[in-house]
Motif scaffolding. Sequence first.
Motif, PDB file in Angstrom:
ATOM      1  N   VAL A  84     -14.665 -32.321   7.964  1.00  0.00           N
ATOM      2  CA  VAL A  84     -15.405 -31.377   7.111  1.00  0.00           C
ATOM      3  C   VAL A  84     -14.676 -30.036   7.062  1.00  0.00           C
ATOM      4  CG1 VAL A  84     -17.529 -30.034   6.908  1.00  0.00           C
ATOM      5  CG2 VAL A  84     -17.652 -32.472   7.419  1.00  0.00           C
ATOM      6  N   LEU A  85     -14.204 -29.571   8.215  1.00  0.00           N
ATOM      7  CA  LEU A  85     -13.476 -28.305   8.266  1.00  0.00           C
ATOM      8  C   LEU A  85     -12.197 -28.383   7.436  1.00  0.00           C
ATOM      9  CD1 LEU A  85     -13.082 -25.457   9.390  1.00  0.00           C
ATOM     10  CD2 LEU A  85     -11.995 -26.478  11.413  1.00  0.00           C
ATOM     11  N   ALA A  86     -11.461 -29.483   7.593  1.00  0.00           N
ATOM     12  CA  ALA A  86     -10.222 -29.648   6.822  1.00  0.00           C
ATOM     13  C   ALA A  86     -10.529 -29.711   5.328  1.00  0.00           C
ATOM     14  CB  ALA A  86      -9.491 -30.916   7.273  1.00  0.00           C
ATOM     15  N   GLY A  87     -11.591 -30.427   4.962  1.00  0.00           N
ATOM     16  CA  GLY A  87     -11.968 -30.509   3.557  1.00  0.00           C
ATOM     17  C   GLY A  87     -12.340 -29.154   2.985  1.00  0.00           C
ATOM     18  N   TYR A  88     -13.045 -28.349   3.766  1.00  0.00           N
ATOM     19  CA  TYR A  88     -13.439 -27.017   3.315  1.00  0.00           C
ATOM     20  C   TYR A  88     -12.209 -26.127   3.121  1.00  0.00           C
ATOM     21  CZ  TYR A  88     -15.486 -22.331   3.487  1.00  0.00           C
ATOM     22  OH  TYR A  88     -15.833 -21.032   3.213  1.00  0.00           O
ATOM     23  N   LEU A  89     -11.277 -26.182   4.073  1.00  0.00           N
ATOM     24  CA  LEU A  89     -10.091 -25.334   4.002  1.00  0.00           C
ATOM     25  C   LEU A  89      -9.122 -25.778   2.909  1.00  0.00           C
ATOM     26  CD1 LEU A  89      -9.359 -24.884   7.826  1.00  0.00           C
ATOM     27  CD2 LEU A  89     -10.418 -23.222   6.272  1.00  0.00           C
ATOM     28  N   LEU A  90      -9.090 -27.085   2.615  1.00  0.00           N
ATOM     29  CA  LEU A  90      -8.113 -27.620   1.665  1.00  0.00           C
ATOM     30  C   LEU A  90      -8.717 -27.978   0.321  1.00  0.00           C
ATOM     31  CD1 LEU A  90      -6.148 -29.981   4.091  1.00  0.00           C
ATOM     32  CD2 LEU A  90      -5.474 -27.699   3.321  1.00  0.00           C
ATOM     33  N   ALA A  91     -10.005 -27.640   0.106  1.00  0.00           N
ATOM     34  CA  ALA A  91     -10.695 -28.064  -1.111  1.00  0.00           C
ATOM     35  C   ALA A  91      -9.969 -27.632  -2.379  1.00  0.00           C
ATOM     36  CB  ALA A  91     -12.125 -27.516  -1.114  1.00  0.00           C
ATOM     37  N   ALA A  92      -9.398 -26.444  -2.346  1.00  0.00           N
ATOM     38  CA  ALA A  92      -8.726 -25.936  -3.544  1.00  0.00           C
ATOM     39  C   ALA A  92      -7.339 -26.530  -3.743  1.00  0.00           C
ATOM     40  CB  ALA A  92      -8.626 -24.415  -3.466  1.00  0.00           C
ATOM     41  N   LYS A  93      -6.799 -27.193  -2.709  1.00  0.00           N
ATOM     42  CA  LYS A  93      -5.426 -27.695  -2.783  1.00  0.00           C
ATOM     43  C   LYS A  93      -5.334 -29.209  -2.911  1.00  0.00           C
ATOM     44  CE  LYS A  93      -3.817 -23.861   0.137  1.00  0.00           C
ATOM     45  NZ  LYS A  93      -3.118 -23.484   1.388  1.00  0.00           N
ATOM     46  N   VAL A  94      -6.436 -29.914  -2.670  1.00  0.00           N
ATOM     47  CA  VAL A  94      -6.412 -31.365  -2.684  1.00  0.00           C
ATOM     48  C   VAL A  94      -7.122 -31.874  -3.927  1.00  0.00           C
ATOM     49  CG1 VAL A  94      -7.120 -33.460  -1.469  1.00  0.00           C
ATOM     50  CG2 VAL A  94      -6.367 -31.457  -0.173  1.00  0.00           C
ATOM     51  N   SER A  95      -6.511 -32.818  -4.605  1.00  0.00           N
ATOM     52  CA  SER A  95      -7.088 -33.392  -5.812  1.00  0.00           C
ATOM     53  C   SER A  95      -8.209 -34.368  -5.463  1.00  0.00           C
ATOM     54  CB  SER A  95      -5.998 -34.128  -6.607  1.00  0.00           C
ATOM     55  OG  SER A  95      -6.566 -34.983  -7.574  1.00  0.00           O
ATOM     56  N   ASP A  96      -9.395 -34.152  -6.066  1.00  0.00           N
ATOM     57  CA  ASP A  96     -10.496 -35.097  -5.887  1.00  0.00           C
ATOM     58  C   ASP A  96     -10.075 -36.496  -6.325  1.00  0.00           C
ATOM     59  OD1 ASP A  96     -11.853 -32.849  -5.178  1.00  0.00           O
ATOM     60  OD2 ASP A  96     -13.419 -33.025  -6.703  1.00  0.00           O
ATOM     61  N   ALA A  97      -9.301 -36.555  -7.405  1.00  0.00           N
ATOM     62  CA  ALA A  97      -8.888 -37.847  -7.946  1.00  0.00           C
ATOM     63  C   ALA A  97      -8.003 -38.604  -6.956  1.00  0.00           C
ATOM     64  CB  ALA A  97      -8.146 -37.646  -9.270  1.00  0.00           C
ATOM     65  N   ALA A  98      -7.067 -37.894  -6.323  1.00  0.00           N
ATOM     66  CA  ALA A  98      -6.174 -38.545  -5.366  1.00  0.00           C
ATOM     67  C   ALA A  98      -6.941 -39.066  -4.159  1.00  0.00           C
ATOM     68  CB  ALA A  98      -5.086 -37.556  -4.919  1.00  0.00           C
ATOM     69  N   VAL A  99      -7.884 -38.264  -3.662  1.00  0.00           N
ATOM     70  CA  VAL A  99      -8.702 -38.702  -2.526  1.00  0.00           C
ATOM     71  C   VAL A  99      -9.534 -39.912  -2.914  1.00  0.00           C
ATOM     72  CG1 VAL A  99     -10.574 -38.045  -0.970  1.00  0.00           C
ATOM     73  CG2 VAL A  99      -8.767 -36.410  -1.495  1.00  0.00           C
ATOM     74  N   GLY A 100     -10.163 -39.851  -4.086  1.00  0.00           N
ATOM     75  CA  GLY A 100     -10.979 -40.967  -4.549  1.00  0.00           C
ATOM     76  C   GLY A 100     -10.173 -42.237  -4.710  1.00  0.00           C
ATOM     77  N   LEU A 101      -8.960 -42.113  -5.254  1.00  0.00           N
ATOM     78  CA  LEU A 101      -8.101 -43.281  -5.434  1.00  0.00           C
ATOM     79  C   LEU A 101      -7.727 -43.896  -4.090  1.00  0.00           C
ATOM     80  CD1 LEU A 101      -6.372 -45.163  -7.170  1.00  0.00           C
ATOM     81  CD2 LEU A 101      -4.569 -43.425  -7.137  1.00  0.00           C
TER      82      LEU A 101
END
Length: 254
Positions: A84-101
């Motif tokens: 959760v912490l990593a997701g919060y810190l990287l939310a602006a840098k990680v593509s939702d689409a890439a994670v979903g795929l």
Amino acid sequence: MSLDLAFFAAMVPAVILMGLSKGGFSGLGLLSLPLMALVVSPVTAAVIMLPLLIAQDVVTVWSYRRDFDRRNLATLAPGALLGVLAGYLLAAKVSDAAVGLAVGLISIGFALRRMLGDGKRPAAVTKASWGAGGFWGFLCGFTSMIAHAGGPPFQIYVMPQKLPPAVFVGTGAIFFAAMNLVKLVPYIALGQLSAQNLTASAALLPVAVAATFAGVWLVRRVPAERFYGIIYWLLLLVGLKLAFDGVRGLAILG
């Protein structure tokens, strides 16, 4: 955002699906946000859904308060908090689409292996472990924060343990209830829980609670083998949807 007929036509089925998911049929809830996004933005949909999720968590945790596995919770929790912490810190840098795929492909592979790869030979039953729990817990927390897709990693880790259905659902109920409370902090910090969004959540609350009780009722009446068969199919379908949305999102981004 207007609380009109179109709003409720999309929102009520979405909340029912989430309630059935919270009640035990994990995976159905992933269809909720796309339905809600037909009438509101994805961010607004997630904000409206969070108070409903917490209310549904109260129902499931109370319903399964005697049915959960402590070792699974212990092995998943540390990794989930880091995720959760990593997701919060990287939310602006990680593509939702890439994670979903990525989550979608992993889910498809796992479901097909379990459904087809073992043939008639019974699948080996695994046990909760700190290494696997830390890894899948991290993925649960990270994907839940980034793409609201924490369910598949949890299923991949816990399903091979062949826990009784009530214990499987109860463990997930407590785990995701705690994670939703943690996720509430950044939502409040960002000022996204506006009066308008909370009003929409309140209007949908009775449906959310009723659907969750319906899911609990169904889980307690479905035999264990049939229950896991349903969950494997749901995992496969959810994986296909995540992969499809991921490919489409990456194509748009590209």
